[in-house]
Design an enzyme around this catalytic site. Structure first.
Site, short mmCIF file in Angstrom:
data_model
loop_
_atom_site.label_atom_id
_atom_site.label_comp_id
_atom_site.label_asym_id
_atom_site.label_seq_id
_atom_site.Cartn_x
_atom_site.Cartn_y
_atom_site.Cartn_z
N ASP A 70 0.86 -1.19 0.00
CA ASP A 70 0.00 0.00 0.00
C ASP A 70 0.89 1.24 0.00
O ASP A 70 2.12 1.14 -0.16
CB ASP A 70 -0.99 -0.03 1.17
CG ASP A 70 -0.35 0.16 2.54
OD1 ASP A 70 0.90 0.33 2.63
OD2 ASP A 70 -1.09 0.14 3.54
N CYS A 95 3.08 -3.12 4.12
CA CYS A 95 2.36 -1.89 4.46
C CYS A 95 3.17 -1.18 5.54
O CYS A 95 4.35 -1.49 5.71
CB CYS A 95 0.91 -2.19 4.90
SG CYS A 95 0.70 -3.17 6.38
N GLY A 96 2.58 -0.25 6.23
CA GLY A 96 3.33 0.49 7.24
C GLY A 96 3.88 -0.39 8.34
O GLY A 96 5.06 -0.32 8.69
N THR A 97 3.03 -1.25 8.89
CA THR A 97 3.44 -2.15 9.97
C THR A 97 3.48 -3.61 9.55
O THR A 97 4.06 -4.43 10.24
CB THR A 97 2.47 -2.05 11.17
OG1 THR A 97 1.17 -2.46 10.73
CG2 THR A 97 2.43 -0.64 11.74
N GLY A 127 -1.90 -4.93 8.88
CA GLY A 127 -3.09 -4.94 8.04
C GLY A 127 -2.98 -5.93 6.90
O GLY A 127 -3.92 -6.69 6.62
N HIS A 150 8.55 -24.32 10.10
CA HIS A 150 7.50 -24.86 10.95
C HIS A 150 6.09 -24.67 10.39
O HIS A 150 5.22 -25.51 10.66
CB HIS A 150 7.55 -24.22 12.34
CG HIS A 150 8.81 -24.52 13.07
ND1 HIS A 150 8.97 -24.26 14.41
CD2 HIS A 150 10.00 -25.05 12.66
CE1 HIS A 150 10.18 -24.61 14.79
NE2 HIS A 150 10.83 -25.08 13.75
N ARG A 185 5.11 -33.33 13.13
CA ARG A 185 4.38 -32.46 14.07
C ARG A 185 3.97 -31.17 13.40
O ARG A 185 2.89 -30.65 13.66
CB ARG A 185 5.20 -32.21 15.33
CG ARG A 185 6.43 -31.36 15.07
CD ARG A 185 7.23 -31.13 16.32
NE ARG A 185 8.28 -30.18 15.95
CZ ARG A 185 9.24 -29.82 16.72
NH1 ARG A 185 9.33 -30.29 17.93
NH2 ARG A 185 10.14 -28.96 16.31
N HIS A 186 4.82 -30.65 12.51
CA HIS A 186 4.49 -29.42 11.80
C HIS A 186 3.39 -29.67 10.78
O HIS A 186 2.47 -28.86 10.63
CB HIS A 186 5.73 -28.82 11.15
CG HIS A 186 6.81 -28.50 12.13
ND1 HIS A 186 6.62 -27.67 13.21
CD2 HIS A 186 8.09 -28.92 12.20
CE1 HIS A 186 7.73 -27.59 13.90
NE2 HIS A 186 8.64 -28.35 13.31
#
Length: 149
Positions: A8, A65-67, A70, A98, A133-134
């Site tokens: 974005d 995106c910024g963080t 989102g 994993h 297990r994974h």
């Protein structure tokens, strides 16, 4: 490997740093945008990337995106997507080994281009462990997904 990439307005600069890096590693890219700082909505870029992964048009996707929050939330609404938000090298490796993630989310406001390139390289090059297990845990997640449909 063929990879779809999208961002974005808050992540397009990091996308524009990552794209040539991926090309230099010999990967093929499908860039779904965006390419400017004008305000846009992150789901409009997460969905096309995820659709390309699920359809098999590309093997993996990268969202910025910024963080990264989102984008990762939007991506994980798509059946068949296992998206991880990653901001460190250990998690980049672990999420492939994993969780067999097929989409990577990152935040431009959280990490710089150097670290982002390291994360991408590790994430691209790390194979799924194939551990029972994974596999079992991934099947349980897929069962939740199927139940919700």
């Amino acid at each position: 490997m063929k990879i779809a990439i999208g961002a974005d307005h808050a992540g397009y600069r990091l996308k524009d740093e990552i794209a040539p890096f991926l090309l230099s590693l010999g990967h093929e890219l499908v860039d779904v945008g965006c390419s400017c700082g004008d305000s846009v909505d992150y789901p409009d870029y997460a969905v096309p990337v995820c659709d390309k992964v699920v359809s098999g048009e590309v093997e993996r996707g990268i969202l910025i995106c910024g963080t990264g929050i989102g984008m990762s939330i939007a991506a994980n609404k798509t059946a068949g997507i296992r998206c991880a938000l990653v901001h460190d090298m250990f998690s980049a490796k672990a999420t492939r080994e994993h969780n067999n993630t097929n989409v990577l989310a990152m935040g431009e406001r959280v990490i710089g281009p150097g670290l982002a390139q390291e994360i991408v390289k590790i994430w691209i090059e790390t194979p799924f462990s194939e551990g029972e297990r994974h596999k079992n845990r991934i099947h349980k997640v897929m069962a939740i997904e199927a139940h919700q449909s």
